[in-house]
Design a protein around this motif. Structure first.
Motif, PDB file in Angstrom:
ATOM      1  N   UNK A  72      39.976  16.595 102.404  1.00  0.00           N
ATOM      2  CA  UNK A  72      40.570  15.364 102.819  1.00  0.00           C
ATOM      3  C   UNK A  72      40.949  15.276 104.385  1.00  0.00           C
ATOM      4  N   UNK A  73      41.809  16.262 104.647  1.00  0.00           N
ATOM      5  CA  UNK A  73      42.387  16.161 105.998  1.00  0.00           C
ATOM      6  C   UNK A  73      41.175  16.291 107.212  1.00  0.00           C
ATOM      7  N   UNK A  74      40.206  17.194 106.760  1.00  0.00           N
ATOM      8  CA  UNK A  74      39.055  17.230 107.650  1.00  0.00           C
ATOM      9  C   UNK A  74      38.101  15.762 107.797  1.00  0.00           C
ATOM     10  N   UNK A  75      37.972  15.408 106.745  1.00  0.00           N
ATOM     11  CA  UNK A  75      37.285  13.860 106.788  1.00  0.00           C
ATOM     12  C   UNK A  75      38.027  12.968 107.589  1.00  0.00           C
ATOM     13  N   UNK A  76      39.323  12.969 107.148  1.00  0.00           N
ATOM     14  CA  UNK A  76      40.007  11.696 107.699  1.00  0.00           C
ATOM     15  C   UNK A  76      40.392  11.881 109.471  1.00  0.00           C
ATOM     16  N   UNK A  77      40.436  13.056 109.896  1.00  0.00           N
ATOM     17  CA  UNK A  77      40.832  13.232 111.341  1.00  0.00           C
ATOM     18  C   UNK A  77      39.805  12.528 112.084  1.00  0.00           C
ATOM     19  N   UNK A  78      38.590  12.569 112.165  1.00  0.00           N
ATOM     20  CA  UNK A  78      37.556  11.851 112.910  1.00  0.00           C
ATOM     21  C   UNK A  78      37.454  10.263 112.886  1.00  0.00           C
ATOM     22  N   UNK A  79      38.035   9.910 111.575  1.00  0.00           N
ATOM     23  CA  UNK A  79      38.171   8.411 111.347  1.00  0.00           C
ATOM     24  C   UNK A  79      39.101   7.801 111.802  1.00  0.00           C
ATOM     25  N   UNK A  80      40.415   8.371 112.231  1.00  0.00           N
ATOM     26  CA  UNK A  80      41.492   7.727 112.407  1.00  0.00           C
ATOM     27  C   UNK A  80      41.764   7.710 113.933  1.00  0.00           C
ATOM     28  N   UNK A  81      42.201   6.601 114.304  1.00  0.00           N
ATOM     29  CA  UNK A  81      42.363   6.176 116.005  1.00  0.00           C
ATOM     30  C   UNK A  81      43.883   6.502 116.178  1.00  0.00           C
TER      31      UNK A  81
END
Length: 81
Positions: A72-81
């Motif tokens: 979940x952390x890996x997925x979220x990182x590039x999508x959060x500004x």
């Protein structure tokens, strides 16, 4: 599924291969619908886990069962500004 389509945000679909509540094929179908609409979709299958097992794997005592929190952390990182 009914409203999945163009303009949807990135989606992370997690499912257990032993899930009998929401069958893994449902995640596959949703992923296909989202991708057809142009959404970014990442899917993770966890062997031997069922529906509740994925949620339990987020809790500290059960994190060794599957890398759900890391995924979940890996997925979220590039999508959060």
């Amino acid at each position: 599924m009914t409203w999945a389509g163009a303009g949807d945000p990135p989606a992370l679909l997690l499912f257990g291969t032993e899930d009998t509540v929401v069958l893994p094929r449902n995640s596959e179908a949703l992923a296909g619908k989202l991708r057809a609409g142009g959404a970014i979709v990442d899917q993770r299958a966890y062997r031997t886990l069922g529906h509740v097992g994925i949620l339990l794997a987020l809790a500290r005592p059960f994190r060794g069962h599957a890398p759900v929190l890391d995924d979940v952390s890996t997925f979220i990182r590039p999508h959060v500004k």
